[in-house]
Design a protein around this motif. Structure first.
Motif, short mmCIF file in Angstrom:
data_model
loop_
_atom_site.label_atom_id
_atom_site.label_comp_id
_atom_site.label_asym_id
_atom_site.label_seq_id
_atom_site.Cartn_x
_atom_site.Cartn_y
_atom_site.Cartn_z
N LEU A 215 12.30 -6.97 2.71
CA LEU A 215 12.97 -8.02 1.95
C LEU A 215 13.71 -8.97 2.86
N VAL A 216 14.36 -8.42 3.89
CA VAL A 216 15.10 -9.26 4.85
C VAL A 216 14.13 -10.19 5.58
N ASN A 221 11.78 -15.50 6.52
CA ASN A 221 10.59 -16.35 6.61
C ASN A 221 10.63 -17.50 5.60
N VAL A 222 11.12 -17.20 4.39
CA VAL A 222 11.25 -18.26 3.38
C VAL A 222 12.25 -19.30 3.84
N ALA A 223 13.34 -18.83 4.47
CA ALA A 223 14.36 -19.75 4.97
C ALA A 223 13.80 -20.67 6.06
N SER A 229 4.00 -14.56 0.10
CA SER A 229 4.17 -13.91 -1.20
C SER A 229 5.22 -12.82 -1.05
N PRO A 230 5.93 -12.47 -2.12
CA PRO A 230 6.93 -11.40 -2.01
C PRO A 230 6.28 -10.09 -1.62
N PRO A 231 6.96 -9.27 -0.83
CA PRO A 231 6.37 -8.00 -0.38
C PRO A 231 6.15 -7.04 -1.54
N LYS A 232 5.11 -6.22 -1.41
CA LYS A 232 4.84 -5.18 -2.40
C LYS A 232 5.62 -3.93 -2.00
N LEU A 233 6.53 -3.49 -2.86
CA LEU A 233 7.41 -2.38 -2.54
C LEU A 233 7.16 -1.22 -3.50
N MET A 248 13.88 -16.99 -7.71
CA MET A 248 14.98 -17.85 -7.27
C MET A 248 14.48 -18.89 -6.25
N ARG A 249 13.61 -18.42 -5.32
CA ARG A 249 13.07 -19.36 -4.33
C ARG A 249 12.29 -20.48 -4.99
N GLN A 250 11.46 -20.12 -5.98
CA GLN A 250 10.66 -21.13 -6.66
C GLN A 250 11.53 -22.12 -7.43
#
Length: 480
Positions: A215-216, A221-223, A229-233, A248-250
């Motif tokens: 997540l970090v 990377n988004v910053a 794509s969001p990680p699969k957890l 939130m990013r979108q």
């Protein structure tokens, strides 16, 4: 203190404490357990001896036993053993046997030291004479815990009456080597368990924080503006957090995106709108035919410019909103490049520009065919626009390694001015074309860059050492 260290410390401390308490409780039961086993064997031994000597004890007025039995017991003490019990050698007997009459007076003692002594008050004799189970453990040296001797008694019966007592005694030190070996073995296993617990705690802490680190990395990377794509957890709660972060990013990106585009589009539309407005105000019915034609052509040109700008902007906006590729297929790059070059023949011939294609080998990659075609089309059109008459453009396809290929487009134009090198990827930034002095929409290179990112590739453009510019599109051969 990091979360990783906290999880590790908490888990390790709890596990180590549990192991310590378990082993401590177990080891505290070792000595009693061994002594209980020894006592159980002594009970059988005492009763066996009582049965063996009963006839002699009854027939002897002195309440003693025959010399033959005394000799047998004496020989037992002298007998050499060759017993290997759990890697502990037993070489002789440490048993002591004594017999008392019904008054508790010692009539026989295998050690030969207490014959005639009064043992009536010792628990083994006292309780047995009263029909109870008689046993005691007495220290030979009051200051030495290891000097204790276990005594177990059995009654001698005659006509349902107790007429004497046989006591079999054995030093507790005889089982101490077994206790010490078990304790040493348990300690070694305990140490190994602590070490394994340490490793397990590290693995658990790393595993629990691995998703957090994902997540970090995603947030970082988004910053940096990367398209991910969001990680699969595996953890349901963290997976929900990743989805919330993506949402939130979108939302934030969408607001910024609209504000930026409206501002930039407004700025870019000012010039053609002003030109159209000026031309429409000047046009009149009594204007000369030549002037009227010129102003109408000007209006049409600026209208086409606005239309082209809006279309390009819509294409780029659609591409930027795309998080991943959906139309993947295996494409032959050699054939794709040939088709793009063929589509540009008219533009090439109009400026007498020759094109040199170099393909290292047939290349097949997994990609979006339409987007790759548009990217190469943009690069080739850009090279044509900035190439002088009767120059040459080089189109090269090569393999960087087993996982990456490179498409290079090199022209012989004037190159990119130094002041524009850090601006060429900005939306709506465009340099005037040498032949016409006009600018393009300024969205072509942004378009190519977005295509490269969607394909997990890279895009570079720089000046050549001699003259002109070279654009390089690097793509992976397979998409993850």
């Amino acid at each position: 203190m990091s979360l990783n260290f906290r999880i590790f410390s908490a888990y390790f401390v709890v596990l180590a404490l549990a192991i310590y308490l378990l082993f401590n409780a177990f080891m505290s039961e070792i000595k009693p357990g061994y002594r209980q086993s020894t006592e159980e064997a002594l009970v059988d031994m005492a009763n066996l001896v009582a049965e063996l000597i009963t006839e002699d004890f009854i027939g002897n007025n002195q309440h003693s036993i025959s010399p033959n039995i005394q000799d047998s017991i004496s020989r037992l003490g002298q007998r050499a053993y060759q017993a290997d019990i759990f890697n502990t050698q037993k070489s002789y007997s440490k048993l002591r046997i004594y017999i008392t009459d019904k008054q508790g007076i010692v009539r026989y003692d295998s050690s030969g030291k207490d014959i005639g002594a009064d043992y009536s008050q010792w628990n083994d004799v006292y309780l047995t004479l009263r029909g109870q189970y008689g046993a005691r453990s007495t220290k030979a040296d009051p200051n030495d815990d290891l000097s204790s001797v276990m005594h177990v008694a059995a009654p001698i019966y005659h006509q349902q009456q107790i007429i004497g007592v046989v006591t079999v005694a054995k030093p507790n030190i005889a089982v101490q080597p077994f206790i010490d070996k078990v304790r040493a073995k348990l300690k070694n296993q305990g140490i190994w368990l602590i070490v394994m617990s340490f490793v397990l705690a590290l693995a658990l802490a790393y595993g629990l924080t691995h998703s957090i680190r994902k997540l970090v990395n995603y947030a970082n990377n988004v910053a940096q503006g990367k398209r991910l794509s969001p990680p699969k957890l595996a953890e349901k709660e963290l997976s929900k957090l990743a989805d919330a972060m993506e949402n939130m990013r979108q939302q934030l990106e969408g607001k910024e995106y609209v504000e930026q585009y409206i501002h930039t589009l407004t700025h870019e539309l000012k010039s053609p709108i002003s030109a159209i407005k000026g031309a429409s105000e000047i046009i009149s019915a009594d204007m000369k035919s030549a002037d009227l034609t010129r102003f109408i052509q000007n209006i049409q040109s600026e209208t086409n410019r606005i239309n082209n700008l809006v279309n390009k902007l819509l294409e780029l906006a659609s591409l930027e909103k795309q998080q991943s590729l959906t139309q993947l297929s295996k494409i032959n790059l050699n054939q794709l490049l040939d088709k793009v070059v063929e589509s540009k023949q008219y533009a090439l011939e109009s400026k007498s520009i020759s094109i040199q294609t170099t393909y290292s080998q047939p290349t097949v990659i997994q990609a979006d065919k339409l987007l790759i075609s548009q990217a190469v089309d943009n690069l080739l059109q850009n090279a044509i626009d900035f190439s002088p008459q009767q120059s040459r453009i080089k189109l090269q396809l090569s393999h960087i390694n087993d996982k990456q290929i490179s498409i290079q487009v090199e022209d012989q134009g004037s190159g990119i001015p130094h002041y524009a090198l850090d601006k060429i990827f900005n939306r709506f930034y465009s340099l005037p074309r040498p032949s016409t002095g006009q600018k393009s929409s300024g969205l072509g290179l942004c378009f190519v860059q977005q295509i490269a990112e969607l394909h997990q590739g890279q895009f570079f453009i720089n000046n050549t050492q001699n003259q002109g510019a070279i654009a390089q599109l690097i793509l992976p051969t397979q998409q993850n």
